[in-house]
Design a protein around this motif. Sequence first.
Motif, PDB file in Angstrom:
ATOM      1  N   GLY A  51     -44.730  70.207 -82.031  1.00 38.99           N
ATOM      2  CA  GLY A  51     -45.769  71.118 -81.881  1.00 38.99           C
ATOM      3  C   GLY A  51     -45.202  72.289 -80.999  1.00 38.99           C
ATOM      4  O   GLY A  51     -45.596  73.507 -81.290  1.00 38.99           O
ATOM      5  N   MET A  52     -44.524  71.880 -79.933  1.00 35.67           N
ATOM      6  CA  MET A  52     -43.880  72.868 -79.021  1.00 35.67           C
ATOM      7  C   MET A  52     -42.954  73.636 -79.739  1.00 35.67           C
ATOM      8  O   MET A  52     -42.699  74.892 -79.617  1.00 35.67           O
ATOM      9  N   LEU A  53     -42.067  72.982 -80.687  1.00 37.09           N
ATOM     10  CA  LEU A  53     -41.124  73.710 -81.482  1.00 37.09           C
ATOM     11  C   LEU A  53     -41.862  74.723 -82.475  1.00 37.09           C
ATOM     12  O   LEU A  53     -41.365  76.024 -82.639  1.00 37.09           O
ATOM     13  N   ALA A  54     -42.969  74.503 -83.104  1.00 34.10           N
ATOM     14  CA  ALA A  54     -43.815  75.396 -83.804  1.00 34.10           C
ATOM     15  C   ALA A  54     -44.269  76.347 -82.977  1.00 34.10           C
ATOM     16  O   ALA A  54     -44.210  77.402 -83.460  1.00 34.10           O
ATOM     17  N   ALA A  55     -44.852  76.283 -81.773  1.00 36.36           N
ATOM     18  CA  ALA A  55     -45.324  77.456 -80.871  1.00 36.36           C
ATOM     19  C   ALA A  55     -43.830  78.324 -80.378  1.00 36.36           C
ATOM     20  O   ALA A  55     -44.182  79.495 -80.479  1.00 36.36           O
ATOM     21  N   PHE A  56     -42.710  77.567 -80.247  1.00 33.75           N
ATOM     22  CA  PHE A  56     -41.815  78.451 -79.886  1.00 33.75           C
ATOM     23  C   PHE A  56     -41.271  79.429 -80.994  1.00 33.75           C
ATOM     24  O   PHE A  56     -40.924  80.501 -80.883  1.00 33.75           O
ATOM     25  N   LEU A  57     -41.119  78.835 -82.245  1.00 37.28           N
ATOM     26  CA  LEU A  57     -40.918  79.626 -83.526  1.00 37.28           C
ATOM     27  C   LEU A  57     -41.828  80.663 -83.594  1.00 37.28           C
ATOM     28  O   LEU A  57     -41.341  81.962 -83.919  1.00 37.28           O
ATOM     29  N   CYS A  58     -43.146  80.504 -83.266  1.00 37.66           N
ATOM     30  CA  CYS A  58     -44.134  81.646 -83.685  1.00 37.66           C
ATOM     31  C   CYS A  58     -43.933  82.657 -82.575  1.00 37.66           C
ATOM     32  O   CYS A  58     -44.044  83.584 -82.832  1.00 37.66           O
ATOM     33  N   GLY A  59     -43.532  82.138 -81.440  1.00 40.54           N
ATOM     34  CA  GLY A  59     -43.476  83.137 -80.104  1.00 40.54           C
ATOM     35  C   GLY A  59     -42.058  83.929 -80.357  1.00 40.54           C
ATOM     36  O   GLY A  59     -42.268  85.115 -80.243  1.00 40.54           O
ATOM     37  N   VAL A  60     -41.047  83.435 -81.122  1.00 45.92           N
ATOM     38  CA  VAL A  60     -39.991  84.182 -81.323  1.00 45.92           C
ATOM     39  C   VAL A  60     -40.324  85.014 -82.376  1.00 45.92           C
ATOM     40  O   VAL A  60     -39.899  86.388 -82.329  1.00 45.92           O
ATOM     41  N   LEU A  61     -40.960  84.821 -83.407  1.00 47.19           N
ATOM     42  CA  LEU A  61     -41.633  85.839 -84.705  1.00 47.19           C
ATOM     43  C   LEU A  61     -42.297  86.628 -84.028  1.00 47.19           C
ATOM     44  O   LEU A  61     -41.869  88.110 -84.466  1.00 47.19           O
ATOM     45  N   MET A  63     -42.100  88.026 -80.875  1.00 47.84           N
ATOM     46  CA  MET A  63     -41.203  88.762 -80.136  1.00 47.84           C
ATOM     47  C   MET A  63     -40.608  89.698 -80.909  1.00 47.84           C
ATOM     48  O   MET A  63     -40.333  90.769 -80.820  1.00 47.84           O
ATOM     49  N   MET A  64     -40.129  89.279 -82.032  1.00 45.77           N
ATOM     50  CA  MET A  64     -39.322  90.244 -83.214  1.00 45.77           C
ATOM     51  C   MET A  64     -39.918  91.242 -83.736  1.00 45.77           C
ATOM     52  O   MET A  64     -39.653  92.155 -84.037  1.00 45.77           O
ATOM     53  N   SER A  65     -41.487  90.941 -83.785  1.00 44.74           N
ATOM     54  CA  SER A  65     -42.611  91.991 -84.112  1.00 44.74           C
ATOM     55  C   SER A  65     -42.998  92.729 -83.152  1.00 44.74           C
ATOM     56  O   SER A  65     -43.819  93.573 -83.307  1.00 44.74           O
ATOM     57  N   GLY A  66     -42.304  92.938 -81.911  1.00 44.76           N
ATOM     58  CA  GLY A  66     -42.739  93.771 -80.997  1.00 44.76           C
ATOM     59  C   GLY A  66     -43.552  93.332 -79.690  1.00 44.76           C
ATOM     60  O   GLY A  66     -43.689  93.886 -78.846  1.00 44.76           O
ATOM     61  N   ARG A  67     -43.959  91.705 -79.713  1.00 54.75           N
ATOM     62  CA  ARG A  67     -44.503  91.465 -78.481  1.00 54.75           C
ATOM     63  C   ARG A  67     -43.563  90.943 -77.308  1.00 54.75           C
ATOM     64  O   ARG A  67     -42.255  91.037 -77.506  1.00 54.75           O
ATOM     65  N   THR A  68     -43.943  90.826 -76.089  1.00 52.95           N
ATOM     66  CA  THR A  68     -43.191  90.583 -74.911  1.00 52.95           C
ATOM     67  C   THR A  68     -43.002  88.950 -75.162  1.00 52.95           C
ATOM     68  O   THR A  68     -43.210  88.230 -75.804  1.00 52.95           O
ATOM     69  N   ILE A  69     -42.160  88.582 -74.072  1.00 54.67           N
ATOM     70  CA  ILE A  69     -41.726  87.345 -74.091  1.00 54.67           C
ATOM     71  C   ILE A  69     -43.020  86.580 -73.484  1.00 54.67           C
ATOM     72  O   ILE A  69     -42.936  85.163 -73.941  1.00 54.67           O
ATOM     73  N   MET A  70     -44.148  87.045 -73.226  1.00 56.39           N
ATOM     74  CA  MET A  70     -45.323  86.086 -73.194  1.00 56.39           C
ATOM     75  C   MET A  70     -45.726  85.538 -74.303  1.00 56.39           C
ATOM     76  O   MET A  70     -46.362  84.377 -74.435  1.00 56.39           O
ATOM     77  N   SER A  71     -45.224  85.849 -75.648  1.00 56.22           N
ATOM     78  CA  SER A  71     -45.626  85.183 -76.729  1.00 56.22           C
ATOM     79  C   SER A  71     -44.834  83.810 -76.684  1.00 56.22           C
ATOM     80  O   SER A  71     -45.546  82.980 -77.557  1.00 56.22           O
ATOM     81  N   VAL A  72     -43.808  83.393 -76.222  1.00 52.77           N
ATOM     82  CA  VAL A  72     -43.191  82.260 -76.362  1.00 52.77           C
ATOM     83  C   VAL A  72     -43.786  81.515 -75.100  1.00 52.77           C
ATOM     84  O   VAL A  72     -44.222  80.501 -75.275  1.00 52.77           O
ATOM     85  N   LEU A  73     -43.812  82.229 -73.973  1.00 51.67           N
ATOM     86  CA  LEU A  73     -44.252  81.249 -72.425  1.00 51.67           C
ATOM     87  C   LEU A  73     -45.575  81.022 -72.687  1.00 51.67           C
ATOM     88  O   LEU A  73     -46.031  79.898 -72.299  1.00 51.67           O
ATOM     89  N   GLY A  74     -46.369  81.790 -73.382  1.00 56.34           N
ATOM     90  CA  GLY A  74     -47.701  81.618 -73.567  1.00 56.34           C
ATOM     91  C   GLY A  74     -48.119  80.692 -74.518  1.00 56.34           C
ATOM     92  O   GLY A  74     -49.410  80.287 -74.571  1.00 56.34           O
ATOM     93  N   ALA A  75     -47.204  80.040 -75.106  1.00 53.73           N
ATOM     94  CA  ALA A  75     -47.798  78.985 -76.072  1.00 53.73           C
ATOM     95  C   ALA A  75     -46.947  77.525 -75.972  1.00 53.73           C
ATOM     96  O   ALA A  75     -47.582  76.721 -76.152  1.00 53.73           O
ATOM     97  N   ILE A  76     -45.921  77.389 -75.380  1.00 50.03           N
ATOM     98  CA  ILE A  76     -45.119  76.123 -75.623  1.00 50.03           C
ATOM     99  C   ILE A  76     -45.499  75.346 -74.540  1.00 50.03           C
ATOM    100  O   ILE A  76     -45.660  74.018 -75.178  1.00 50.03           O
ATOM    101  N   PHE A  77     -46.013  75.657 -73.523  1.00 43.18           N
ATOM    102  CA  PHE A  77     -46.476  74.632 -72.286  1.00 43.18           C
ATOM    103  C   PHE A  77     -47.840  73.822 -72.832  1.00 43.18           C
ATOM    104  O   PHE A  77     -48.044  72.629 -72.592  1.00 43.18           O
TER     105      PHE A  77
END
Length: 172
Positions: A51-61, A63-77
Motif C-alpha cells: 500500500g505504501m508502495l502504491a502511494a509512493f508510485l502515485c506520488g511520483v506520477l 510529481m511528474m505531472s507538475g505537483r510538489t514533493i507533497m504528493s509523495v510525502l502526503g500519502a506514504i505515511f
Amino acid sequence: MNSRQIRKMVLTAMFACLSFVLCTFVYFPAMAPFQHFVNVIAAVFIGPWYGMLAAFLCGVLRMMSGRTIMSVLGAIFGALLAGLFYRRTHRFWSLILGELIGTGIISAILCYYPMKYIYGMDLQSPFYYIPFFAPASFVGACLGVAVLLMLRRSGVMKRMLSMLGEEEEPRQ
C-alpha cells in the motif's frame, strides 16, 4: 516468485494508477482525498508495505505531472499506518485512525521542511499543513471504508481476500 506476490504487485500498480487518475480529475488545493480513499482500500487488500508502495508510485506520477514533493510525502505515511493498524486489529475504524495520524499529522508536519527550505515557501509553522491534510485524509478514509463496507456486504471482499491468500475477514 509465487502467484500471490504477482497478484499483489499487479494490485499495487492498479491502486497507484487508480489513485493517480482520481487525484488528477478531483483536485483541491493542498488536498487529495481520493489518495486517502485508495490508501485504505489498498491497506486491506495488499497490506501496509505494498500500500505504501502504491502511494509512493502515485506520488511520483503526480510529481511528474507538475505537483510538489507533497504528493509523495502526503500519502506514504498514511498508507503505511493504515495498513499496520488494520493488520493489528482487522477493524475498519483502525484504517481511518491510521490514515488520519499518518497523513493528517505526520505527513503534514514532514511536508513543512521541504516546502520551506527546498521550495522556498514562506511558512510560519511546521503545523501549517495540518488543517489541509487532516480533513482530506479523514474524508478520503471514510469514503474508502464506506466502499469496503459495501464490498463486505456483497461478499466480494471475502472472495478477493481469498484469492490473495488472506484468511481473516474484517470485524465490525
